[in-house]
Design an enzyme around this catalytic site. Structure first.
Site, mmCIF file in Angstrom:
data_model
loop_
_atom_site.group_PDB
_atom_site.id
_atom_site.type_symbol
_atom_site.label_atom_id
_atom_site.label_comp_id
_atom_site.label_asym_id
_atom_site.label_seq_id
_atom_site.Cartn_x
_atom_site.Cartn_y
_atom_site.Cartn_z
ATOM 1 N N HIS A 1 22.857 -19.021 -36.879
ATOM 2 C CA HIS A 1 24.259 -18.765 -36.544
ATOM 3 C C HIS A 1 24.333 -18.012 -35.220
ATOM 4 C CE1 HIS A 1 28.307 -17.016 -36.985
ATOM 5 N NE2 HIS A 1 28.532 -17.940 -37.917
ATOM 6 N N LEU B 1 21.005 -7.548 -42.466
ATOM 7 C CA LEU B 1 21.261 -6.802 -41.228
ATOM 8 C C LEU B 1 22.640 -7.160 -40.706
ATOM 9 C CD1 LEU B 1 20.345 -5.017 -38.852
ATOM 10 C CD2 LEU B 1 19.314 -7.061 -37.843
#
Length: 340
Positions: free
Chosen positions: A233, A129
């Site tokens: 992240h 994604l």
């Protein structure tokens, strides 16, 4: 008015656009490496998967591109792997807690340890994604994410009963990660990016050959490595929130390279799948309800944002532009998910 984006199957001529997405995704985005051969092979595998040309459908890998239907510009992508851990191992670390106790010393405490596992055999994986910066907002991220579940709903038998997602861990702009420096580098004797490429291009036997065979005590790792175990992240925080909204949960399993979290959910409990329904589309001026819609054609899936109005449980009125994006006509059926 909904933005004119549509998710569609990736094609071989999407290579240049896919390379741009890979370059902009940054270090550590394993499923989008800046590597020409890998990306071309993924486009070829995806095209064969959508066409039904695989001898073993459980190995299917389906890549979808998010395209501005008016300009043709590719703004992002997402993907579904029908099954992981089948044709090659899918290694991860499970964080286990060990109870330590001694009556003689009058001491008791718990310690976490990392254990190498291959426990997700047969799970379907959603991933890859990524949206370019200029194409974020306005529901585009939700479209790219939820389209994977509407696609799965178009032919549930091709996918596993359990679904997982692997999020990128803490990696800096130069490709450095505290988790790798504390563990991986010592056993692999190579850079993080090199191990990442090997993982994408081999059968992962090198992991079994080189990784430690015994538990790694978390308390023995440096603080900067301990702190990133199970953290995603910064660019993946939004994706994680969407996954949690869908029903995915973190159960203490992390990536062996960057320590990023893996989350999983039973397919039947994923919100988009559970709340979607098949309706007949009608063309007309209507508003008040928004969501996503799919033509429900597995081999030529097209998914778009939609605005319109329900007419009972089985009909939905929307604009001709949405029908055109789906390549449907008034009176055709489609799979609809509406915001509650």
């Amino acid at each position: 008015m909904t933005i004119p984006y549509v998710m569609r199957p990736a094609r071989l001529d999407d290579f240049e656009s896919l390379m741009i997405l890979a370059e902009e995704s940054g270090p550590g985005f394993t499923s989008l490496p800046v590597h020409e051969r890998i990306l071309r092979e993924r486009l070829e595998k995806s095209e064969k998967s959508f066409a039904g040309d695989l001898d073993q459908p459980q190995y299917g890998k389906y890549l979808m591109m998010m395209v501005n239907d008016e300009t043709g510009e590719v703004g992002g992508c997402s993907a579904v792997k029908a099954g992981v851990g089948i044709d090659q191992p899918f290694f991860n670390y499970r964080v286990i807690t060990l109870a330590q106790a001694s009556q003689a010393a009058n001491r008791r405490h718990d310690m976490d340890a990392l254990v190498l596992t291959n426990e997700f055999v047969g799970y379907t994986e959603v991933g890859t994604l990524f949206l370019r910066q200029a194409h974020r907002g306005g529901g585009a991220g939700r479209l790219a994410a939820q389209s994977r579940y509407l696609f799965m709903a178009s032919n549930l038998d091709r996918f596993g009963d359990m679904v997982l997602a692997e999020l990128r861990g803490v990696v800096d702009a130069q490709g450095g990660t505290p988790f790798w420096e504390a563990i991986g580098r010592h056993f692999f004797q190579m850079e993080f990016t090199e191990a990442d490429i090997l993982s994408a291009t081999t059968d992962n036997q090198f992991i079994l050959d080189l990784m430690p065979k015994y538990p790694i005590y978390v308390d023995l790792l440096p603080p900067e490595a301990r702190e990133v175990i199970g953290r995603c992240h910064a660019d993946g925080v939004g994706a994680l929130k969407l996954l949690e909204w869908e029903g995915f949960r973190f159960e203490r399993t992390v990536d062996i390279f960057d320590g990023g979290p893996l989350v999983a959910a039973p397919r039947k409990l994923i919100r988009t799948i559970r709340e979607s329904r098949v309706v007949t589309l009608r063309e007309g001026e209507a508003s008040g309800e928004t969501g996503l819609v799919s033509n429900d054609h597995f081999n030529d899936i097209r998914i778009s944002l939609i605005e319109g109005e329900s007419r009972g449980e089985n009909e939905f009125v929307t604009s001709g532009a949405v029908l055109d994006r789906l390549r449907l006509k008034p009176g055709d059926t489609a799979r609809l998910w509406l915001r509650s």
